[in-house]
Design a protein around this motif. Structure first.
Motif, short mmCIF file in Angstrom:
data_model
loop_
_atom_site.label_atom_id
_atom_site.label_comp_id
_atom_site.label_asym_id
_atom_site.label_seq_id
_atom_site.Cartn_x
_atom_site.Cartn_y
_atom_site.Cartn_z
N PRO A 44 26.87 7.17 66.83
CA PRO A 44 27.13 8.04 68.00
C PRO A 44 28.38 7.65 68.77
N GLU A 45 28.70 6.37 68.80
CA GLU A 45 29.90 5.92 69.52
C GLU A 45 31.20 6.29 68.81
N ASP A 46 31.11 6.83 67.61
CA ASP A 46 32.30 7.34 66.92
C ASP A 46 32.65 8.75 67.38
N THR A 47 31.79 9.35 68.20
CA THR A 47 32.05 10.69 68.70
C THR A 47 33.32 10.73 69.53
N ALA A 48 34.25 11.61 69.15
CA ALA A 48 35.54 11.69 69.82
C ALA A 48 36.36 12.81 69.18
N VAL A 49 37.47 13.11 69.81
CA VAL A 49 38.49 13.93 69.16
C VAL A 49 39.41 12.98 68.40
N TYR A 50 39.60 13.26 67.13
CA TYR A 50 40.41 12.40 66.28
C TYR A 50 41.79 13.04 66.07
N TYR A 51 42.82 12.21 66.26
CA TYR A 51 44.20 12.66 66.16
C TYR A 51 44.91 11.88 65.05
N CYS A 52 45.77 12.58 64.32
CA CYS A 52 46.66 11.89 63.40
C CYS A 52 48.05 11.81 64.01
N ALA A 53 48.77 10.77 63.64
CA ALA A 53 50.07 10.50 64.22
C ALA A 53 51.00 9.93 63.17
N ALA A 54 52.30 10.08 63.42
CA ALA A 54 53.30 9.62 62.46
C ALA A 54 54.49 9.02 63.18
N ASP A 55 55.12 8.04 62.53
CA ASP A 55 56.34 7.45 63.08
C ASP A 55 57.10 6.77 61.95
N TYR A 56 58.41 6.62 62.14
CA TYR A 56 59.22 5.91 61.16
C TYR A 56 58.99 4.40 61.20
N GLN A 57 58.56 3.91 62.37
CA GLN A 57 58.38 2.46 62.51
C GLN A 57 57.02 2.04 61.98
#
Length: 122
Positions: free
Chosen positions: A87-100
């Motif tokens: 239940p504590e995994d409940t969230a909005v999940y975002y993906c992200a990107a960067d060159y670093q």
């Protein structure tokens, strides 16, 4: 680069989901990628990261051993396999990107997707 996260949903505790992050453009393999999540009333937090080739991955302690990050550079897509969900995994999940490489903080990623909701509940 534009990012599109998908695959979220409602799952029972102990269940599994696989999130995907599709990207536009031909430079996907140049980016280091990450997954973050944000629960209601909480700050966005790091979940997992992967380097440009997929040879190096790293995780938050809270998901280590349960989640697996991967990528397919031929499909310009990153994945997050989530098992033994709580239940504590409940969230909005975002993906992200960067060159670093090696980022685990929000400000270390320049590009973000719109998020996909994951709800773990019986």
């Amino acid at each position: 680069v534009q990012l599109q996260a998908s695959g979220g949903g409602l799952v029972q505790p102990g269940g599994s989901l696989r999130l995907s992050c599709a990207t536009s453009g031909r430079t996907f393999s140049s980016y280091h990628m990450g997954w973050f999540r944000q629960a209601p009333g909480k700050e966005r937090e790091f979940v997992a990261g992967i380097n440009w080739s997929g040879s190096s991955t790293y995780y938050a302690d809270s998901v280590k051993g349960r989640f697996t990050i991967s990528r397919d550079n031929t499909k310009n897509t990153m994945y997050l396999q989530m098992n033994s969900l709580k239940p504590e995994d409940t969230a909005v999940y975002y993906c992200a990107a960067d060159y670093q490489p090696g980022g685990s903080r929000v400000h270390e990623y320049a590009h973000w997707g719109q998020g996909t909701q994951v709800t773990v509940s019986s």
